[in-house]
Design an enzyme around this catalytic site. Structure first.
Site: not given
Length: 408
Positions: A130-134
């Site tokens: 999810g958004s931690t990869l951003k």
């Protein structure tokens, strides 16, 4: 730690991984015997004494391990999650100070549990982040020079790209926002365009792999997973695929990979190999081996790491991660809320996560918290994983004697 079987052989965890060091050599007794197996009086006899195995001194801090297990159990209960995991790591060395999954099992009574309970999900399992990869999409953009932290991006409520549609969590979108604001507000549409059109699949894949995703880091625990990073150019619809990867869909990571990659940002851009055994000692206490921190590679520059840290501080100060604030400490972090795929399609289940480090100005600890299948009306990582991170990190900083700052 794992456990041993009836014959004292290591079957899981460190007991299994370091079996050759821990098992020692059994004692033996040779003697002359008659055809019925009876010892012959006065016959030759020789005893070979048993040689004890080596001892392992771990990087784990038992106070921090206890704190992590306590706070994780509370967090799983509060979120009504199926299970949870947490990791604490030193970014400069790769030392694992605490690692826990909940619910766990009693190693002394392992036969009372199903085998799946033995698995150390923090090392073996892989998930869409999810958004931690951003964070790592942003790192690639900054390092390649395709954007600065102040570059203005479009953040509409939905974006038509590559033959598909990407939706922002905020239906009305965020309009024109800087890259730092896109990180703080976790805007999917801004990152979809950034990753697929501005960075491009081949470059993004290269950076994700450099951060350690898609391969084993070499942690000294059994069953380490590899995760999965797509190979560019393999399918039609590449633009949409990399748009999704840019905000954490269609890519898989292990929790320890996520911890190590976040630690690379905290460590000025250098990725370290995580490890749990510090020293190997002989039965007499003589040090046989002293493990040294192992840098794997420089992934990004110190300047890029500083800019990302500042953006991560915005996440906690005014973005999606305000529940990760710790009075007296500057905290840098990123929230994540991922759909959980089942049988090839996305289900209604959610994985809530938070990654971060503190103190932001001089990082001492990196933490990862994941809560699987949150059964609350609002399953966001900022709502459930962030406060668990805050409680763990607050206790850890105080235990390590890192004083709070009045201006933080």
């Amino acid at each position: 730690l794992g456990f041993t079987g009836l014959d004292n052989q290591g079957l899981a965890g460190l007991e299994f991984y370091y079996e050759s060091l821990l098992r020692g050599v059994p004692g033996r007794h040779f003697s002359e015997r008659d055809p019925r197996g009876r010892a012959i009086p006065g016959g030759r006899s020789h005893v070979f004494d048993a040689v004890p195995g080596h001892d392992l001194l771990l990087t784990l801090d038992r106070v921090l391990q206890y704190a992590v297990e306590q706070e994780l159990a509370r967090g799983v209960a509060a979120a009504r999650a199926d299970w949870g995991l947490a990791i604490l790591m030193r970014p400069q060395t790769g030392e694992i100070l605490a690692m826990a999954t909940y619910p766990g099992f009693d190693p002394a009574r392992y036969a009372d549990y199903l085998p799946r309970a033995y698995r150390n999900r923090a090392v073996t399992d892989q998930f869409e982040p999810g958004s931690t990869l951003k964070l790592f999409t942003a790192a690639a953009a900054l390092e390649e020079g395709v954007a600065t932290i102040d570059t203005v991006l479009d953040g509409p409520g939905q974006l038509r790209i590559g033959g598909g549609i990407v939706h922002c969590y905020n239906p009305s979108g965020y309009g024109r926002i800087t890259l730092a604001e896109a990180i703080a507000r976790s805007c999917n549409t801004a990152f979809a365009y950034l990753g697929s059109e501005m960075i491009g699949g081949p470059t993004l894949a290269r950076y994700l792999q450099a951060f350690g995703f898609g391969g084993r880091l070499g942690i000294d625990l059994p069953g380490e997973g590899t995760g999965s990073v797509p190979t560019p150019g393999r399918i039609t619809g590449e633009t949409l695929r990399w748009a999704n990867v840019s905000f954490g869909q269609g890519v898989a990571v292990t929790p320890v990979q996520l911890a190590a990659a976040t630690a690379a940002i905290a460590n000025g851009g250098v990725l370290m190999r995580p490890y749990v055994v510090q020293t190997v000692r002989s039965p007499r206490g003589v040090v046989i081996e002293e493990r040294q921190p192992t840098p794997l590679r420089r992934v990004i520059s110190e300047e890029t790491a500083r800019e990302l840290t500042q953006a991560m501080e915005m996440v906690v100060a005014q973005g999606t991660g305000t529940r990760a604030r710790i009075p007296g400490y500057r905290v840098a972090g990123k929230t994540g809320t991922a759909q959980i795929p089942e049988n090839g399609v996305y289900s209604n289940k959610r994985l809530a996560s938070f990654v971060g480090f503190a103190p932001a100005e001089a990082p001492e600890l990196v933490g990862v918290v994941m809560l699987y299948d949150v059964q609350q009306d609002t399953p966001e990582g900022g709502r459930w994983a962030a406060p668990v991170f805050a409680e763990i990190m607050d206790r850890a900083l105080k235990h390590l004697g890192i004083p709070p700052r009045p201006d933080a």
